[in-house]
Design a protein around this motif. Structure first.
Motif, short mmCIF file in Angstrom:
data_model
loop_
_atom_site.label_atom_id
_atom_site.label_comp_id
_atom_site.label_asym_id
_atom_site.label_seq_id
_atom_site.Cartn_x
_atom_site.Cartn_y
_atom_site.Cartn_z
N PRO A 77 0.82 -1.21 0.00
CA PRO A 77 0.00 0.00 0.00
C PRO A 77 0.86 1.27 0.00
O PRO A 77 1.93 1.31 0.62
CB PRO A 77 -0.80 -0.13 1.30
N GLU A 78 0.36 2.29 -0.65
CA GLU A 78 1.13 3.53 -0.80
C GLU A 78 1.36 4.24 0.53
O GLU A 78 2.28 5.06 0.63
CB GLU A 78 0.42 4.46 -1.78
N HIS A 79 0.55 3.93 1.54
CA HIS A 79 0.74 4.64 2.81
C HIS A 79 1.92 4.10 3.61
O HIS A 79 2.32 4.72 4.60
CB HIS A 79 -0.54 4.58 3.66
N VAL A 80 2.49 2.96 3.20
CA VAL A 80 3.64 2.40 3.92
C VAL A 80 4.89 3.20 3.53
O VAL A 80 5.26 3.24 2.36
CB VAL A 80 3.84 0.92 3.60
N PRO A 81 5.58 3.82 4.49
CA PRO A 81 6.75 4.63 4.17
C PRO A 81 8.02 3.80 4.10
O PRO A 81 8.03 2.61 4.43
CB PRO A 81 6.82 5.62 5.34
N GLY A 82 9.10 4.44 3.71
CA GLY A 82 10.41 3.80 3.71
C GLY A 82 11.49 4.85 3.86
O GLY A 82 11.34 5.97 3.35
N VAL A 83 12.55 4.52 4.55
CA VAL A 83 13.65 5.44 4.74
C VAL A 83 14.96 4.71 4.47
O VAL A 83 15.13 3.55 4.88
CB VAL A 83 13.66 6.04 6.16
N THR A 84 15.86 5.35 3.75
CA THR A 84 17.14 4.75 3.41
C THR A 84 18.23 5.28 4.33
O THR A 84 18.36 6.49 4.51
CB THR A 84 17.50 5.04 1.94
N ILE A 85 19.00 4.36 4.90
CA ILE A 85 19.99 4.68 5.93
C ILE A 85 21.39 4.40 5.38
O ILE A 85 21.61 3.38 4.73
CB ILE A 85 19.74 3.83 7.19
N ASN A 86 22.31 5.31 5.67
CA ASN A 86 23.69 5.10 5.24
C ASN A 86 24.63 5.27 6.44
O ASN A 86 24.86 6.38 6.89
CB ASN A 86 24.07 6.09 4.14
N ARG A 87 25.11 4.16 6.97
CA ARG A 87 26.25 4.18 7.87
C ARG A 87 27.34 3.30 7.27
O ARG A 87 27.84 2.36 7.89
CB ARG A 87 25.86 3.72 9.29
N ALA A 88 27.63 3.61 5.99
CA ALA A 88 28.63 2.86 5.24
C ALA A 88 28.32 1.36 5.32
O ALA A 88 27.15 0.98 5.24
CB ALA A 88 30.04 3.20 5.72
N CYS A 89 29.32 0.51 5.51
CA CYS A 89 29.10 -0.94 5.45
C CYS A 89 28.12 -1.43 6.51
O CYS A 89 27.55 -2.52 6.36
CB CYS A 89 30.42 -1.69 5.59
N GLY A 90 27.93 -0.67 7.57
CA GLY A 90 27.00 -1.06 8.62
C GLY A 90 25.60 -0.54 8.44
O GLY A 90 24.81 -0.53 9.39
N SER A 91 25.24 -0.13 7.23
CA SER A 91 23.96 0.54 7.01
C SER A 91 22.76 -0.31 7.41
O SER A 91 21.84 0.17 8.07
CB SER A 91 23.83 0.96 5.54
N SER A 92 22.73 -1.58 7.01
CA SER A 92 21.56 -2.38 7.37
C SER A 92 21.64 -2.91 8.79
O SER A 92 20.60 -3.26 9.38
CB SER A 92 21.32 -3.51 6.37
N GLN A 93 22.85 -2.96 9.39
CA GLN A 93 22.90 -3.24 10.82
C GLN A 93 22.32 -2.05 11.58
O GLN A 93 21.58 -2.22 12.55
CB GLN A 93 24.32 -3.52 11.30
N GLN A 94 22.62 -0.84 11.09
CA GLN A 94 22.02 0.34 11.70
C GLN A 94 20.51 0.35 11.51
O GLN A 94 19.77 0.80 12.40
CB GLN A 94 22.63 1.61 11.12
N SER A 95 20.03 -0.14 10.38
CA SER A 95 18.58 -0.19 10.17
C SER A 95 17.92 -1.12 11.18
O SER A 95 16.82 -0.84 11.68
CB SER A 95 18.25 -0.61 8.73
N VAL A 96 18.59 -2.23 11.50
CA VAL A 96 18.07 -3.14 12.54
C VAL A 96 18.08 -2.46 13.90
O VAL A 96 17.10 -2.51 14.65
CB VAL A 96 18.89 -4.45 12.57
N ASP A 97 19.19 -1.80 14.23
CA ASP A 97 19.28 -1.08 15.49
C ASP A 97 18.19 -0.01 15.58
O ASP A 97 17.50 0.10 16.60
CB ASP A 97 20.65 -0.41 15.63
#
Length: 381
Positions: A77-97
């Protein structure tokens, strides 16, 4: 305070450069793991509060908030948002945190955290063609030093007196451990096949069975003519995506889901940006102190294998049990799709904790600029 739990974790197989995933757009690859989570858990995507998505090189295919593009590509659904995170190689670990922190704070109830990187389509260093990273003040502070992770790895090897033979032996161990894990089906539960042009891609492509000190001796150093770092003891350029579903114990119960692990503690730390890759050492000390745990309490460690000296220096400084370090192999063997790697490591950590019944697992990653994330999770199921 509310808790935060992981109820599912999935990833694509990791594609090598110009390999099976080379023709897949980052948004579509991300959408694949988003929808895999929905199919596996039965969660209505309309109830997801946010998609927090790691991605490092946010230009070209990966520009314009790839997290939001992933949500739309998935048909959510269009109401679901998303945000892109950049902490270099740890970006998706930061997304989990960050997802866990938001859930624990009571601002979100259900979050998807993960990341993507298609390094074939967006080459490493592509951002340097569009401007001046770091800026003149930072460069002046460090006497014009050109920040380079490969040189940082060479400096670490020199500081800890790691020989090329030792580094190559570690690289061989990574391939051997990954091969054993693949053969034992350790990854099967969380690995989501990807169909490309009628072919189903099911296995990490980068693995080179039989890798040894002898086979690696043929490779030329990559950063210094007399150096010890080369393509065989460094992480592979790769494509991939991974995602985790994070919520509270109470909300999981309402949805009929069984939590796999509880988010216990997290920390982030900085270190010398020239050496750059030593950040996991202080980050580990910081997260253990915050968790009130000792290194001996941790049953499994995932330390990203950006270069072989990184986990070896971490091991030397922490005194951790070598047998508990990266038991399923790592980025040297199967690749390091930058923005996805933190979430991929978390799927591996969960798999090994469940396999061995380890109560606590710790994950940490070195990151460009000298930062590092460290996260401890606690097994529940």
């Amino acid at each position: 305070m509310r808790d935060a739990v992981i109820v599912d974790a999935v990833r694509t197989p990791i594609g090598k450069r110009d390999g099976a995933l080379a023709q897949v757009h980052a948004a579509d690859l991300s959408a694949h793991v988003l929808n895999a989570l929905v199919e596996r858990t039965g969660v209505d995507p309309a109830t997801v509060d946010d998609v927090m998505w790691g991605c490092v090189t946010q230009i070209g295919d990966q520009s314009s908030n790839v997290a939001r593009s992933a949500v739309l590509a998935a048909g959510w659904p269009e109401h679901v948002p998303g945000v892109t995170i950049n902490r270099a190689c740890g970006s998706s670990q930061q997304s989990v945190d960050s997802a866990a922190h938001a859930v624990m704070a009571g601002q979100y109830d259900l979050v998807v955290a993960g990341g993507v990187e298609t390094m074939t389509r967006i080459p490493l260093g592509a951002h340097r063609t569009t401007g001046q990273p770091y800026g003149p003040s930072v460069l002046a502070r460090y006497n014009g030093f050109e920040f380079n992770q490969g040189i940082g790895a060479e400096l670490i090897a020199q500081r800890w007196a790691f020989s090329r033979e030792l580094l190559d032996a570690y690289a061989g161990r990574s391939h051997a451990n990954a091969a054993a894990a693949i053969d034992a089906g350790v990854f099967d539960d969380h690995l989501v096949p990807v169909e490309v042009d009628g072919t189903t891609f099911t296995t990490d492509e980068g693995l080179r069975r039989g890798t040894s000190v002898e086979t690696l001796a043929r490779l030329t150093p990559s950063f210094k003519s007399d150096g010890v770092i080369h393509a065989g003891n460094a992480s592979q350029i790769s494509d991939g995506a991974a995602a985790l579903l994070i919520t509270t114990t109470e909300r999981a119960r309402e949805l009929g889901l069984t939590p796999l692990a509880r988010y216990h503690s997290g920390a982030v730390s900085g270190a010398d940006p020239i050496t750059m890759l030593t950040g996991p050492i202080p980050a580990t000390a910081k997260v253990l102190g915050r968790a009130r745990l000792s290194i001996e309490d941790i049953g499994v460690f995932e330390v990203n294998e950006a270069f072989a000296p990184v986990p070896l220096a971490w091991l030397a400084e922490t005194g951790a049990d070598p047998a508990r370090l990266n038991p399923l192999g790592g980025a040297i063997a199967v690749g390091h799709p930058l923005g996805a790697s933190g979430a991929i490591l978390m799927t591996r950590l969960l798999a090994q904790m469940r396999r061995t019944g380890s109560r606590y697992g710790l994950q940490t990653m070195c990151e460009g600029g000298g930062t590092a994330n460290a996260t401890i999770i606690e097994l529940l199921s």
